[in-house]
Write a protein that holds these residues in place. Structure first.
Motif, PDB file in Angstrom:
ATOM      1  N   TRP A  80      -1.420   9.926  -4.056  1.00  0.00           N
ATOM      2  CA  TRP A  80      -2.473   9.047  -3.531  1.00  0.00           C
ATOM      3  C   TRP A  80      -2.258   7.604  -3.991  1.00  0.00           C
ATOM      4  O   TRP A  80      -2.252   6.682  -3.188  1.00  0.00           O
ATOM      5  CB  TRP A  80      -3.836   9.565  -3.973  1.00  0.00           C
ATOM      6  N   PHE A  81      -2.080   7.406  -5.296  1.00  0.00           N
ATOM      7  CA  PHE A  81      -1.889   6.058  -5.813  1.00  0.00           C
ATOM      8  C   PHE A  81      -0.545   5.474  -5.380  1.00  0.00           C
ATOM      9  O   PHE A  81      -0.430   4.269  -5.149  1.00  0.00           O
ATOM     10  CB  PHE A  81      -2.027   6.033  -7.338  1.00  0.00           C
ATOM     11  N   LEU A  95       0.894   6.032  -2.480  1.00  0.00           N
ATOM     12  CA  LEU A  95       0.696   5.582  -1.096  1.00  0.00           C
ATOM     13  C   LEU A  95      -0.110   4.294  -1.046  1.00  0.00           C
ATOM     14  O   LEU A  95       0.156   3.416  -0.212  1.00  0.00           O
ATOM     15  CB  LEU A  95       0.009   6.676  -0.276  1.00  0.00           C
ATOM     16  N   LYS A  96      -1.102   4.153  -1.914  1.00  0.00           N
ATOM     17  CA  LYS A  96      -1.892   2.920  -1.949  1.00  0.00           C
ATOM     18  C   LYS A  96      -1.019   1.724  -2.329  1.00  0.00           C
ATOM     19  O   LYS A  96      -1.121   0.658  -1.725  1.00  0.00           O
ATOM     20  CB  LYS A  96      -3.049   3.050  -2.936  1.00  0.00           C
ATOM     21  N   ILE A  97      -0.156   1.916  -3.319  1.00  0.00           N
ATOM     22  CA  ILE A  97       0.727   0.826  -3.746  1.00  0.00           C
ATOM     23  C   ILE A  97       1.709   0.473  -2.642  1.00  0.00           C
ATOM     24  O   ILE A  97       1.945  -0.700  -2.339  1.00  0.00           O
ATOM     25  CB  ILE A  97       1.453   1.208  -5.053  1.00  0.00           C
ATOM     26  N   ALA A 112       1.285   0.943   0.533  1.00  0.00           N
ATOM     27  CA  ALA A 112       0.538   0.326   1.632  1.00  0.00           C
ATOM     28  C   ALA A 112       0.294  -1.151   1.347  1.00  0.00           C
ATOM     29  O   ALA A 112       0.386  -1.991   2.252  1.00  0.00           O
ATOM     30  CB  ALA A 112      -0.786   1.051   1.850  1.00  0.00           C
ATOM     31  N   ARG A 113      -0.009  -1.488   0.098  1.00  0.00           N
ATOM     32  CA  ARG A 113      -0.222  -2.900  -0.235  1.00  0.00           C
ATOM     33  C   ARG A 113       1.065  -3.703  -0.115  1.00  0.00           C
ATOM     34  O   ARG A 113       1.038  -4.886   0.224  1.00  0.00           O
ATOM     35  CB  ARG A 113      -0.766  -3.040  -1.647  1.00  0.00           C
ATOM     36  N   ALA A 140       1.956  -3.515   4.029  1.00  0.00           N
ATOM     37  CA  ALA A 140       0.938  -3.873   5.019  1.00  0.00           C
ATOM     38  C   ALA A 140       1.192  -5.251   5.632  1.00  0.00           C
ATOM     39  O   ALA A 140       1.074  -5.399   6.857  1.00  0.00           O
ATOM     40  CB  ALA A 140      -0.450  -3.785   4.415  1.00  0.00           C
TER      41      ALA A 140
END
Length: 96
Positions: free
Chosen positions: A20-21, A23-25, A27-28, A31
């Motif tokens: 999860w984390f 993917l968040k990193i 994505a940032r 993006a």
């Protein structure tokens, strides 16, 4: 039957949280590149649909101009006509 162990549950939760984390990193990081790509594609599609008429006019205008020629387009100043039916101007002084 197999029983679930506490260590197996913690390991699974840890893996899920790491993914999860991660993917968040990612994505940032990616993006902005993704948004630029999407905006560029949308601009190209818009240009293909609506830009044909404008591009033709710009091409004709560019053919009329010589290379290196500077053209300044200005709106002409409009003469404001005063309305004589309004009345006359009265100069006054304030009294303290």
């Amino acid at each position: 039957m197999q029983e679930a162990s506490v260590m197996g549950l913690l390991r699974t939760l840890l893996i899920i949280l790491l993914i999860w984390f991660g993917l968040k990193i990612l994505a940032r990081l990616f993006a902005p590149f993704l948004m630029r790509f999407v905006a560029k594609k949308a601009e190209e599609r818009f240009g293909q649909q609506f830009g044909g008429f404008q591009n033709q006019a710009q091409q004709r205008e560019a053919q009329k101009r010589k290379e290196g020629e500077t053209v300044i387009d200005k709106m002409p100043q409009q003469q404001k006509s005063s309305n004589d039916k309004v009345g006359e101007y009265i100069d006054y002084e304030e009294i303290d």
